[in-house]
Structures are given as structure tokens and as C-alpha cells.
Write a protein that holds these residues in place. Sequence first.
Motif, PDB file in Angstrom:
ATOM      1  N   TYR A 506       0.823  -1.214   0.000  1.00  0.00           N
ATOM      2  CA  TYR A 506       0.000   0.000   0.000  1.00  0.00           C
ATOM      3  C   TYR A 506       0.858   1.264   0.000  1.00  0.00           C
ATOM      4  O   TYR A 506       0.363   2.346  -0.309  1.00  0.00           O
ATOM      5  CB  TYR A 506      -0.944  -0.004   1.207  1.00  0.00           C
ATOM      6  N   GLY A 507       2.126   1.124   0.330  1.00  0.00           N
ATOM      7  CA  GLY A 507       3.039   2.250   0.267  1.00  0.00           C
ATOM      8  C   GLY A 507       4.052   2.114  -0.853  1.00  0.00           C
ATOM      9  O   GLY A 507       5.081   2.800  -0.847  1.00  0.00           O
ATOM     10  N   SER A 508       3.764   1.239  -1.808  1.00  0.00           N
ATOM     11  CA  SER A 508       4.696   0.989  -2.917  1.00  0.00           C
ATOM     12  C   SER A 508       4.180   1.608  -4.204  1.00  0.00           C
ATOM     13  O   SER A 508       2.965   1.695  -4.418  1.00  0.00           O
ATOM     14  CB  SER A 508       4.887  -0.524  -3.117  1.00  0.00           C
ATOM     15  N   THR A 509       5.098   2.023  -5.051  1.00  0.00           N
ATOM     16  CA  THR A 509       4.736   2.630  -6.337  1.00  0.00           C
ATOM     17  C   THR A 509       5.638   2.087  -7.436  1.00  0.00           C
ATOM     18  O   THR A 509       6.777   1.676  -7.181  1.00  0.00           O
ATOM     19  CB  THR A 509       4.880   4.164  -6.283  1.00  0.00           C
ATOM     20  N   TYR A 510       5.119   2.097  -8.669  1.00  0.00           N
ATOM     21  CA  TYR A 510       5.925   1.677  -9.816  1.00  0.00           C
ATOM     22  C   TYR A 510       6.969   2.746 -10.131  1.00  0.00           C
ATOM     23  O   TYR A 510       6.731   3.951  -9.965  1.00  0.00           O
ATOM     24  CB  TYR A 510       5.029   1.459 -11.035  1.00  0.00           C
ATOM     25  N   THR A 511       8.107   2.307 -10.594  1.00  0.00           N
ATOM     26  CA  THR A 511       9.146   3.253 -11.009  1.00  0.00           C
ATOM     27  C   THR A 511       8.843   3.748 -12.425  1.00  0.00           C
ATOM     28  O   THR A 511       8.346   2.978 -13.264  1.00  0.00           O
ATOM     29  CB  THR A 511      10.536   2.603 -10.995  1.00  0.00           C
ATOM     30  N   PRO A 512       9.117   5.016 -12.713  1.00  0.00           N
ATOM     31  CA  PRO A 512       8.908   5.523 -14.079  1.00  0.00           C
ATOM     32  C   PRO A 512       9.689   4.719 -15.112  1.00  0.00           C
ATOM     33  O   PRO A 512       9.206   4.496 -16.230  1.00  0.00           O
ATOM     34  CB  PRO A 512       9.405   6.965 -13.994  1.00  0.00           C
ATOM     35  N   GLU A 513      10.898   4.281 -14.748  1.00  0.00           N
ATOM     36  CA  GLU A 513      11.721   3.517 -15.688  1.00  0.00           C
ATOM     37  C   GLU A 513      11.023   2.229 -16.104  1.00  0.00           C
ATOM     38  O   GLU A 513      11.026   1.852 -17.288  1.00  0.00           O
ATOM     39  CB  GLU A 513      13.078   3.193 -15.055  1.00  0.00           C
ATOM     40  N   TYR A 514      10.416   1.555 -15.133  1.00  0.00           N
ATOM     41  CA  TYR A 514       9.701   0.328 -15.465  1.00  0.00           C
ATOM     42  C   TYR A 514       8.481   0.627 -16.325  1.00  0.00           C
ATOM     43  O   TYR A 514       8.260  -0.035 -17.360  1.00  0.00           O
ATOM     44  CB  TYR A 514       9.271  -0.411 -14.195  1.00  0.00           C
TER      45      TYR A 514
END
Length: 705
Positions: A506-514
Motif C-alpha cells: 500500500y506504500g509501494s509505487t511503480y518506477t517511471p523507468e519500469y
Amino acid sequence: MSTNFGSTSYASAFEGLPTPDVDFLRRSALEFLAAFDKQKWYEDPMTSILNGEKLSIIKEDLVETKDAFGNVNGLQQVATAEEVEKIKNFLQSFKSPYSDLRLKMRAIEQELLTTYAGSLIGTQCLDFGKQDGITELEEATMANAVERYLNDLLLKEELDGKIKISRAPIFVSCVSNFTLFLDLFRKTLRSLELGIPCVILGRTNTSQHHYRWAELLLTLMKKHQIADLGMLTFLSCSLEDIKHITQQSRDVAGNLYTTCSRQLAREIMKNYPNTIASTGGPNTLVAANFTSSISEAIRMSSSIESSGQCTALRHCVIPSTITADEIAAIFAGKTKIVSNPADAVKKGIFDGVFQHHKGSNSPPESKYTHLENEDVFFRINKALPDEDINEYWRKVVVDFSQFDATWADNEKDVESVAMWLNREQPITLAVNGPRKTAFVLGKNLFEKTGLVVYTIGSTDDNEMPPGLTCQARPQDGEIFGEFPPRHLMGEYTKFPVVVPSSTPSYGSTYTPEYLNSVELSSSISDTVKNFVMNVENATVRGYCFELLNYLEDSTKINPKRGSGISRTSLWGLQRPPIISGLKTLMRCTSHATFDALAPSLILFVATNANAQYELSIDENCSTIRDICAAQKIPFLLETDDEFRLRAQHEIVYNIIETHNKLTSYPMVGHYISLFMPLGHVKSTKSKDEEFIERFTQSAKWLKLL
């Protein structure tokens, strides 16, 4: 591989679960309770824990602690003003030195589930009055394994560069009734093992058992040589000081996790926007007919843990032929009165009632009938309740709504019940009646509502007993969640909480690079591909690709069959309630862009929910208007005032307002849960193939077009 709800890898988490030793758990709890010295919580008072140390104890300043029933049970040192500032400054500057503590934390977890199981169950019994902590630890033993696996997947995604796990300190606001599984294991241990510091917030009552498990956890962290003990903090503070610390830390801290009433969740959310809240609701049992087995299901559901379980029955729909005397007979002489929780543990009782306690308020006797001997309250309504239903925590209180005996065959009546359920959003719905009636009525209500937990039971099949509101085993695929009403979601929580799930996700986000590297699955339709290619920003477009790829994977087999033995369940992603005229309104304000709209709109355009939304566009949004026209997506042009006036008079399930494009990219499973229902439906009969056939064919399950 993904932790997202319903994905192929998520489904594999339910395999190979451990088998708890229930006899050992009960024996250990009874041994602890028999040996417990009541003076311990006076001689060893609660106090704040900071950086591995207990803060000062000043005898003159000690205050009394109280259990769930208002009885004094120990002492507490409330942090001084200087200590509050010390704690606040520490939290604002602390940086986790860890990213992976799984080996040590899981060794600690094993000790907690074995060596210290009796003390965990026993302290909760003594402080909260928990009658059946054995079942909580039994289920935690299995559900923990599911969530450990999901954490493993999450960490692998981070190591692969797909996501970033926030390791800012999180706040854990403990619940009183299920703190072992929800707070100790799924929030605290699952976060600590991925290097996320945890701050446990003390409570105004039933605070002793939370402090004792935090104290024990610190001892075990020292034993297992976790060097930086700043990873665990306990706040023994006034409510005002807790508010001060959390509010002053919100720019540097992570999520605040809480399981509480809706009223409290709303207040927390106002001051701490990164709140992840599970909230209660008026759990409802629907009875198409009235039998002795239905009567017992009502008694048991409403009395569980002296109405101290989040799934306890609060509202019941019954035929109009049932009299007040018949309702009184449900409880009169049959209510299990318990004198103290330890006796309930000895006798294996989970639905005992503590009479006339002072731990919470009773309903007004001007509105409710009070059965004095049982301390049970009920009220009969000729219609569905039109006011907010007070929970009356730890008091057995049931509102009965009466309908004509043939109401289950009346579409208008069924729809009125469904609309009430959507407005109030109970956690669970149990539907009972003769088997054929229960299937038809249960499926009808399932399709017209957006709840998380549904149970179908019968009154004429010995192998299919009536369903209770208090039945859900998340480790068996009986997915659980305490969701607020859909159209008010943002007032209570950042995301709804699904159990099981990975708390750190719930505190994680995708990286723009991915996201910039994501490719869209070749099986996605050309219509949807053309729609997405209008997104200008490469990262937003990649996020849309990720959403679509997730939908393809999670709905390939949807629903999925649960793994339970005693009941038969189906679980998965669902579309919004299927009621004529009920819709999700999507509003594009004057400054909205197509990039801001696309991630939410694609969930409807690309699925069988494509007829369940209405797009409203401000007259100044020419780009969005032109793209939608070219893609043959229907829309209305109207001003903000016109939209708001119309929204007040139409039947609305949800309102989604689009302003600015996403600046961070949450896990797609959490994102979709903001807009689409999910959960499970089950039959109380084992290996119920007729149930599987009927409910698998339901139009409610979300499908990718």
C-alpha cells in the motif's frame, strides 16, 4: 509475478499452508491465564518505547488503564511534553537502515506463534475480553503464510526495478478485537521484515495487550540481534499528543494503518491523508423464511464476542409475519451469559454475552426493546432503517426490517434492499432460505450490490446450514475487507484494505523507468489499444498498459475457486452493482487532461462495466472531447453547476472527478479497488457444485472485453 489481487501469482499464495495445532494453542492460553498475576500490569506499567528503550516511569504521574468493560486493570505512564517532542524529532529524522529483515523477523514470528502463543491469546483475553483468541491465532498461522509469500513477491519486484517500497516510518493504530493478526502480524511484522519502521499508537482503552505484544516484540528483536531498534516505537501518549506527533510527521512518515469506526476513520483522514483504513458497517442477515435454525444463526451472529467482532450481526431482514415475541424468543433463555472471558476460553465459547457492562453505551430504551435478563436490545421496523445505524460496540443490538413473506420474488423489494446495502456498505451479507430460494435471492443481491463478503445458507438442506454474518477465512480464498461506501471512499481511506494482501504494497509505487518499458499484451483489443495510444505521457501510458495487462491476467480465470474444505467459495474482481440506472459518474473539470482521465476510464471502457459509467466533460476540455468523439466514447458536455445538480438527483454508485494526471503510480490492484468491487461469495455446503455452476455464471464478475 505480482502481489496484485486476483493475479495468477496472487492466487498461488494460497497453496501449501501450514496446519496449526489448535489443541496446543488452547492449552497454552489456559496455562497462561491460570498463572497470570493481576499485579503485573500495575508493577510493570505501560510506557513509551523509543529506540529500544522504555521511557521514564514517574510513580506520581501514573494513570489507570481500563479493559473493554471499563474495569481498571493496570497503570500507564503517559509521555511528558519533553518526551513527546523527543519522540517526534526522532521519527522525523529516523531512516531505516534495512531493506530485508525476513530471516530474523520470520524467526521471531515462529516464536510468537509457538512459545508465546499462550501469552498473546491470554493478554488479549484479559484486556479486551476476547473469548476465542485461539481461532484468531489459528487463522493467523495460515494467513500469515499467504502474506509472507506476497511480501516475497513484492520484494522481488523491487529488486527487479519494477517498484519502489516506501521505507518511511508507518503508524499502526491498533484495533482492540483482532490485534494479533491485523496489527502484530499483517501490519507490524510484515512491514518490519521489509525494512519499514513501525510506530505503534497506544489507545485510550484496552491498551495493555497492544503494549505487551510490542514489549515482547522488542525483546525478541534484541534476542535476534536486530541492531537498530529504532525500527519499533510504541507511543504511550495522550490522544492529543498522538495527533500532534502524527500530524507533524506526515510529510516524512508513510501510511497510517487503522481498523476502526467510520466516524473515527473520517477524523483521522482529515488530518492524515495517507490513512489506510478498514471501517465497520451494519452487517446484515437476510431470511426468506423463519425457522429454528435461522433463529440460532441470528443469535450466534449477533452475540459473537459479545458483539465485539467486526462481522457481528447488526441488521436483519425478516418476513412481516414474525412477531416481537418470536424475536424475543431468539435470545430469551438461549443467550450464553459469561462472567469473565477466561471462563469462555475454558469452555470453548465464542458467542457469550457480558451483561450490563460499562465499557460502551446502550441504545435508548425509548427506541429499542431491552431483554433485561440477556442484556439484548432489538427494534422492529416496517421498512429499512433510514438513519445511520449506531454500532453499539460490545452490546447485542439488532434492527429487524420486515418485508412481505413473498418479498424475495418481488424485484422492487429486492432492489430496495440492494440499494440500502450499497448505501450502508456492511462488511458481510448472509442470505438464507430454502436452498432454491437462497440461491436465487442470494445471486440477485450479489449482482446488485458491491460488498466484499457474501454467505449463502439454507433452511432445508442439512449439509448447507444457515449462513452467519461472522464467517470468513481469508486463507481459504474467502477474501475479506471492511470497505467504506463506494461514493464516500475518499473521506475514509486512501485505498480500501483487502485481506490477504501485502501491507507494504500500500506504500509501494511503480518506477517511471519500469512503466516506460511496459509493453501492452498482444491480446488486448484494437479498440482499447487505439484508446490508450492517445495518452501523451509515456509513463502514464505505461501505467495504462500495466493496468490492462493486470486485467487480462486477473480476469483470465474469474472467479477463482477458494481452497476451503468446510465451505465452497468463489472470489475475484467484480463489476459495479447491476441495477438499472445505477452508474458511476466520471467528471472532467475544466483543467483536466486526457492523461489524467485515461487510467480510470480504461477500467470501464475495456471491461464488461462499459455500460455502467457516464462521462461528463467540461465545455473547455476540447482535447478530451475530441478524443472521446473519435473513439466513439459517449459523453455529456456540461458545466460544473449542471453536473453537480444532476448528480444530486440521479442514482449514483460512485463519482470520480478528474483533475490532474497521476504523479505517482500505486500498485494496479489497489488502484482498481478504488473503482471496482471485489471479494468472495460462498455456500455453507462443502463441495457445492451446484453453487459453483450457478454463481460462476453470474454477470457480476469483471471481464476484459
